[in-house]
Motif scaffolding. Structure first.
Motif, PDB file in Angstrom:
ATOM      1  N   GLY A   1      71.226  76.446  28.667  1.00  0.00           N
ATOM      2  CA  GLY A   1      72.155  75.382  29.212  1.00  0.00           C
ATOM      3  C   GLY A   1      72.470  75.411  30.603  1.00  0.00           C
ATOM      4  N   THR A   2      72.641  76.631  30.875  1.00  0.00           N
ATOM      5  CA  THR A   2      72.888  77.055  32.378  1.00  0.00           C
ATOM      6  C   THR A   2      71.646  76.162  33.265  1.00  0.00           C
ATOM      7  OG1 THR A   2      74.302  78.917  31.952  1.00  0.00           O
ATOM      8  CG2 THR A   2      73.300  78.459  34.142  1.00  0.00           C
ATOM      9  N   THR A   3      70.583  76.591  32.688  1.00  0.00           N
ATOM     10  CA  THR A   3      69.298  76.023  33.434  1.00  0.00           C
ATOM     11  C   THR A   3      69.214  74.462  33.082  1.00  0.00           C
ATOM     12  OG1 THR A   3      68.384  78.485  32.958  1.00  0.00           O
ATOM     13  CG2 THR A   3      66.939  76.549  33.722  1.00  0.00           C
ATOM     14  N   LEU A   4      69.635  73.932  32.079  1.00  0.00           N
ATOM     15  CA  LEU A   4      69.496  72.727  31.676  1.00  0.00           C
ATOM     16  C   LEU A   4      70.417  71.771  32.796  1.00  0.00           C
ATOM     17  CD1 LEU A   4      68.478  70.045  29.948  1.00  0.00           C
ATOM     18  CD2 LEU A   4      70.352  70.746  28.263  1.00  0.00           C
ATOM     19  N   ALA A   5      71.515  72.363  33.002  1.00  0.00           N
ATOM     20  CA  ALA A   5      72.359  71.670  33.894  1.00  0.00           C
ATOM     21  C   ALA A   5      71.804  71.552  35.361  1.00  0.00           C
ATOM     22  CB  ALA A   5      73.481  72.477  34.382  1.00  0.00           C
ATOM     23  N   ALA A   6      71.054  72.709  35.713  1.00  0.00           N
ATOM     24  CA  ALA A   6      70.299  72.758  37.050  1.00  0.00           C
ATOM     25  C   ALA A   6      68.997  71.774  37.013  1.00  0.00           C
ATOM     26  CB  ALA A   6      69.740  74.030  37.303  1.00  0.00           C
ATOM     27  N   THR A   7      68.461  71.575  35.599  1.00  0.00           N
ATOM     28  CA  THR A   7      67.341  70.633  35.597  1.00  0.00           C
ATOM     29  C   THR A   7      67.853  69.201  35.729  1.00  0.00           C
ATOM     30  OG1 THR A   7      66.143  72.100  34.179  1.00  0.00           O
ATOM     31  CG2 THR A   7      65.472  69.699  33.808  1.00  0.00           C
ATOM     32  N   LEU A   8      69.022  68.771  34.871  1.00  0.00           N
ATOM     33  CA  LEU A   8      69.749  67.548  35.218  1.00  0.00           C
ATOM     34  C   LEU A   8      70.010  67.260  36.730  1.00  0.00           C
ATOM     35  CD1 LEU A   8      72.010  67.602  32.249  1.00  0.00           C
ATOM     36  CD2 LEU A   8      69.976  66.650  32.088  1.00  0.00           C
ATOM     37  N   ALA A   9      70.333  68.264  37.338  1.00  0.00           N
ATOM     38  CA  ALA A   9      70.741  67.888  38.582  1.00  0.00           C
ATOM     39  C   ALA A   9      69.588  67.972  39.738  1.00  0.00           C
ATOM     40  CB  ALA A   9      71.530  69.228  39.430  1.00  0.00           C
ATOM     41  N   VAL A  10      68.524  68.564  39.303  1.00  0.00           N
ATOM     42  CA  VAL A  10      67.091  67.952  40.060  1.00  0.00           C
ATOM     43  C   VAL A  10      66.578  66.758  39.755  1.00  0.00           C
ATOM     44  CG1 VAL A  10      64.971  69.003  39.914  1.00  0.00           C
ATOM     45  CG2 VAL A  10      66.588  70.571  40.460  1.00  0.00           C
ATOM     46  N   LEU A  11      66.502  66.560  38.380  1.00  0.00           N
ATOM     47  CA  LEU A  11      66.022  65.261  38.115  1.00  0.00           C
ATOM     48  C   LEU A  11      66.861  63.889  38.819  1.00  0.00           C
ATOM     49  CD1 LEU A  11      65.264  65.742  34.478  1.00  0.00           C
ATOM     50  CD2 LEU A  11      63.603  65.370  36.200  1.00  0.00           C
ATOM     51  N   ALA A  12      68.356  64.283  38.645  1.00  0.00           N
ATOM     52  CA  ALA A  12      69.074  63.351  39.346  1.00  0.00           C
ATOM     53  C   ALA A  12      68.731  63.085  40.820  1.00  0.00           C
ATOM     54  CB  ALA A  12      70.499  63.589  39.102  1.00  0.00           C
ATOM     55  N   ARG A  13      68.689  64.157  41.475  1.00  0.00           N
ATOM     56  CA  ARG A  13      68.226  64.100  42.832  1.00  0.00           C
ATOM     57  C   ARG A  13      66.854  63.339  43.320  1.00  0.00           C
ATOM     58  NH1 ARG A  13      70.993  66.013  47.866  1.00  0.00           N
ATOM     59  NH2 ARG A  13      71.669  67.873  46.729  1.00  0.00           N
TER      60      ARG A  13
ATOM     61  N   THR B   1      61.201  83.222  38.379  1.00  0.00           N
ATOM     62  CA  THR B   1      62.341  82.895  38.960  1.00  0.00           C
ATOM     63  C   THR B   1      63.010  81.895  37.961  1.00  0.00           C
ATOM     64  OG1 THR B   1      61.858  81.375  40.614  1.00  0.00           O
ATOM     65  CG2 THR B   1      61.743  83.899  41.034  1.00  0.00           C
ATOM     66  N   MET B   2      64.364  81.470  38.292  1.00  0.00           N
ATOM     67  CA  MET B   2      64.917  80.329  37.792  1.00  0.00           C
ATOM     68  C   MET B   2      64.179  79.129  38.171  1.00  0.00           C
ATOM     69  SD  MET B   2      68.791  78.856  37.812  1.00  0.00           S
ATOM     70  CE  MET B   2      68.859  78.037  39.449  1.00  0.00           C
ATOM     71  N   ASP B   3      63.342  78.932  39.128  1.00  0.00           N
ATOM     72  CA  ASP B   3      62.607  77.755  39.506  1.00  0.00           C
ATOM     73  C   ASP B   3      61.678  77.566  38.252  1.00  0.00           C
ATOM     74  OD1 ASP B   3      63.725  78.504  42.042  1.00  0.00           O
ATOM     75  OD2 ASP B   3      62.186  77.362  43.181  1.00  0.00           O
ATOM     76  N   ASP B   4      61.051  78.606  37.881  1.00  0.00           N
ATOM     77  CA  ASP B   4      59.980  78.536  36.839  1.00  0.00           C
ATOM     78  C   ASP B   4      60.772  78.039  35.667  1.00  0.00           C
ATOM     79  OD1 ASP B   4      57.479  79.907  38.159  1.00  0.00           O
ATOM     80  OD2 ASP B   4      59.221  81.365  38.502  1.00  0.00           O
ATOM     81  N   TYR B   5      61.813  78.547  35.326  1.00  0.00           N
ATOM     82  CA  TYR B   5      62.467  77.928  33.952  1.00  0.00           C
ATOM     83  C   TYR B   5      62.900  76.392  34.052  1.00  0.00           C
ATOM     84  CZ  TYR B   5      62.425  82.598  32.072  1.00  0.00           C
ATOM     85  OH  TYR B   5      62.054  83.972  31.689  1.00  0.00           O
ATOM     86  N   VAL B   6      63.414  76.029  35.325  1.00  0.00           N
ATOM     87  CA  VAL B   6      63.559  74.577  35.523  1.00  0.00           C
ATOM     88  C   VAL B   6      62.502  73.862  35.540  1.00  0.00           C
ATOM     89  CG1 VAL B   6      64.618  72.963  37.273  1.00  0.00           C
ATOM     90  CG2 VAL B   6      65.752  75.030  36.978  1.00  0.00           C
ATOM     91  N   ARG B   7      61.338  74.259  35.972  1.00  0.00           N
ATOM     92  CA  ARG B   7      60.106  73.536  36.054  1.00  0.00           C
ATOM     93  C   ARG B   7      59.397  73.585  34.344  1.00  0.00           C
ATOM     94  NH1 ARG B   7      58.756  76.049  41.178  1.00  0.00           N
ATOM     95  NH2 ARG B   7      57.883  77.871  40.319  1.00  0.00           N
ATOM     96  N   ALA B   8      59.847  74.577  33.669  1.00  0.00           N
ATOM     97  CA  ALA B   8      59.332  74.629  32.535  1.00  0.00           C
ATOM     98  C   ALA B   8      60.118  73.706  31.473  1.00  0.00           C
ATOM     99  CB  ALA B   8      59.486  75.894  31.834  1.00  0.00           C
ATOM    100  N   GLN B   9      61.341  73.451  31.819  1.00  0.00           N
ATOM    101  CA  GLN B   9      62.152  72.365  31.238  1.00  0.00           C
ATOM    102  C   GLN B   9      61.532  70.822  31.473  1.00  0.00           C
ATOM    103  OE1 GLN B   9      66.330  73.303  31.852  1.00  0.00           O
ATOM    104  NE2 GLN B   9      66.361  74.563  30.247  1.00  0.00           N
ATOM    105  N   ILE B  10      61.285  70.864  32.642  1.00  0.00           N
ATOM    106  CA  ILE B  10      60.938  69.352  33.209  1.00  0.00           C
ATOM    107  C   ILE B  10      59.726  69.232  32.548  1.00  0.00           C
ATOM    108  CG2 ILE B  10      60.212  67.994  35.102  1.00  0.00           C
ATOM    109  CD1 ILE B  10      62.478  69.321  36.696  1.00  0.00           C
ATOM    110  N   GLU B  11      58.624  70.150  32.556  1.00  0.00           N
ATOM    111  CA  GLU B  11      57.432  69.733  31.794  1.00  0.00           C
ATOM    112  C   GLU B  11      57.648  69.735  30.440  1.00  0.00           C
ATOM    113  OE1 GLU B  11      53.283  72.545  31.274  1.00  0.00           O
ATOM    114  OE2 GLU B  11      54.673  73.327  32.593  1.00  0.00           O
TER     115      GLU B  11
END
Length: 631
Positions: A371-383, A338-348
């Motif tokens: 890029g869509t997922t990168l925005a979500a990744t940035l939001a997760v890191l910020a939180r 899911t998108m969770d996996d791609y966000v985790r992959a970007q953080i990794e």
């Protein structure tokens, strides 16, 4: 000969019958074409040529019979699932029931307009009282009422019949599109679907797409005695076997040999991605490395086609330490991704680069869906209080607000989602279906142009690296794909604070304070510029927006040495894309140097390109790696 009862009776073989039919068709084509094609352009076949015509007919018959025999052994051919005649018929019936084309008043108006058009065109070729009639060559292209690049060849106006034919088609297509635009009482989504379907139908019905109504095809067929059709059917059957329309010579390129050749090493690998570290080309490199996330809808090497077009190669020459993620094409093992996996992959990937180079932060790029997922990744890191892991984020044609996401929105209603779900196999969606969808968005350029040139005219495919990449599809995890279309495209939940979460962390884009560089393509049909612009409305930190000439690919892959296109910037604080354009400054050429200068302004420190900055120790394999070759 074949046996009938106990006796052997001489009868015509199927092949002979087919040859006779093909000969008759050739004679009919000759008779039809004779009044319309000037002898300078085509020489009609003489009776001695009919043996050649018969041979062409026999080749066509054998190819078709062989193909049909092959298909009987295939449980469900890919091309048959893609065509899905029942689904298209349903869509056509829904469209026809909505359009007022069957109303008597509408038909009468169309008839009157057609008569007026025919009189006007005929007058161009035979002015009243003119003896003899005006020569076709004297009719200028701009003399005809309507112009379209599909009919730019002089043959479309050198004979009155073909001029009348394509002008009538353009009139009817124009009126159908007007009708679709003017329909009232429909929901906006349904209205958009009607307009989209109208365009698909009118594009498909162009006289250029049929052999007996295209003067170029008639001329080529007469000149080659049917060999162009034989070659065209070879191309058609090859595409049916692979379940995908070909745009280029598939044998001309090989990943790692003459495409995706920038030197580097795969330095990290997971079941979802490989991480490539490219070899530096300068003695000093920027202290903050660059990590690129390409879209997993396509292969990463759109940014590394060849040395002259490669963004990766150019970035290395600009003194950057470059890393690239190479996503794995989905298979049955990725059914639950899911998108969770791609966000985790970007953080990794961010953490791996930081660890390998012993740096606190990285620059990032996200292209399209990445890029869509990168925005979500940035939001997760910020939180999580980890925003400083990313020094900057660059977005190539990426959307986060899908309220005006363009024509792809026509594929996200419940019926379309159910249809897409029916195409899934073992938990993933075959990338060829998505490729076909993108082709539909630009039918004349990406479908019908190739039908005419390669199927009807029998021309060879060009060797074009960009088109090779375009056809090198990747499979998508089905669960992720359904959620992406429904939660983002349809319901637009990514811009609603905390409506979605990733890896257990709620997503709120307004928490992003990371400096952002946002690039959009002026003619982008996949991520429209106005949709990309909306990212600026959801950021809390500094941003720069750049509008590039061209579209989703050429607007991004535009090396400075090519000297092509242009880009626009606006140093003010525009509140909309319209305001941005109104006050924008145009600069000729590529926007890449502007981006590099923006990056240098954030951090201009450099370090020697040695030690961990040079990939090699403990590398898994050479770039471009295994994942990019998996199908």
């Amino acid at each position: 000969m074949r046996e009938t009862g106990n006796a052997k009776t001489p009868v015509a073989t199927d092949n002979a019958v087919f040859e006779d039919l093909f000969r008759l068709q050739a004679e009919a084509m000759q008779a039809l074409a004779a009044p319309f094609l000037p002898t300078a352009h085509a020489k009609a076949p003489d009776p001695g040529d009919f043996q050649h015509w018969a041979m062409s007919g026999a080749k066509l018959q054998k190819m078709w019979l062989d193909f049909m025999a092959e298909q009987t052994a295939v449980a469900e051919p890919a091309w048959l699932r893609m065509v899905d005649g029942g689904r298209w018929k349903q869509m056509f019936d829904e469209w026809a029931g909505t359009m007022p084309i069957t109303q008597a008043e509408t038909q009468a108006r169309l008839w009157d307009e057609s008569l007026q058009l025919w009189n006007r065109v005929i007058e161009l070729y035979a002015p009243q009282g003119a003896v003899p009639a005006k020569a076709p060559a004297d009719v200028a292209p701009d003399a005809l009422p309507r112009r379209d690049r599909r009919f730019a060849d002089p043959r479309w106006r050198e004979q009155p019949w073909f001029a009348l034919l394509h002008q009538t088609y353009l009139l009817l297509a124009e009126r159908l599109e007007d009708m679709a635009q003017e329909i009232s009482g429909l929901e906006p989504e349904r209205h958009g679907q009607v307009r989209f379907m109208t365009r698909l139908i009118t594009e498909a019905l162009s006289p250029a797409n049929f052999p007996m109504t295209n003067p170029l095809v008639i001329e080529r067929t007469l000149a080659t005695r049917g060999e162009n059709l034989v070659k065209g059917v070879e191309h058609l059957l090859a595409d049916l076997r692979r379940g995908q329309l070909s745009h280029t010579d598939g044998e001309a390129f090989e990943v790692g040999r003459n495409i995706a050749t920038t030197a580097g090493k795969v330095v990290h690998e997971t079941p979802l991605f490989q991480l490539i570290h490219y070899t530096p080309t300068t003695d000093q490199v920027a202290a903050v490395p660059l990590l690129i996330f390409p879209p997993w809808i396509n292969r990463f090497y759109i940014l590394d086609l060849n040395p002259k077009k490669s963004f990766v190669s150019w970035a290395l020459d600009q003194g950057l330490s470059v890393f690239m993620v190479s996503w794995k094409s989905a298979d049955a093992s990725m059914a639950d991704v899911t998108m969770d996996d791609y966000v985790r992959a970007q953080i990794e990937a961010i953490d791996v680069v930081r660890q390998k180079l012993a740096v606190p932060t990285v620059h990032t790029i996200g292209y399209c869906v990445a890029g869509t997922t990168l925005a979500a990744t940035l939001a997760v890191l910020a939180r999580r209080g980890e925003a400083d892991k990313v020094a900057s984020a660059t977005f190539f044609t990426a959307q986060v607000d899908f309220s005006e996401a363009g024509e792809l929105c026509h594929f996200v209603d419940d019926a379309q989602l159910r249809w897409l779900e029916s195409l899934e196999t073992d938990g993933y969606l075959d990338g060829r279906y998505l490729a076909a969808t993108f082709n539909l968005l630009r039918g004349p350029d990406l479908i019908w142009n190739y039908v005419i040139n390669n199927y009807l005219l029998g021309e060879d495919y060009p060797a074009f690296d960009l088109l090779y990449w375009n056809g090198d599809t990747t499979n998508l995890p089905a669960r992720w794909h359904r959620a992406y279309l429904s939660e983002l495209y349809r319901d637009n939940q990514l811009v609603v604070p905390d409506a979605l979460s990733a890896d257990g962390t709620p997503i709120d884009l307004h928490r992003i304070t990371t400096p952002c560089y946002i690039q959009a393509g002026r003619e982008d049909h996949i991520a429209p510029a106005n949709s990309v612009w909306k990212l600026t409305r959801h950021l809390a930190g500094p941003w720069k927006f750049v509008l590039a000439g061209s579209g989703h690919i050429a607007g991004v892959v535009n090396p400075p040495a090519a000297g092509k296109y242009q880009y626009w910037t606006n140093p003010g604080e525009p509140a909309s894309l319209e305001a941005f354009v109104a006050g924008a400054q145009e600069t000729k050429g590529s926007w890449w140097p502007d981006w590099r200068a923006w990056l240098a302004d954030l951090d201009g420190d450099t370090v020697p390109a040695k030690g961990a900055r040079v990939p090699g120790r403990n590398a898994i394999e050479d770039a471009p790696g295994r994942y990019v070759r998996m199908r």
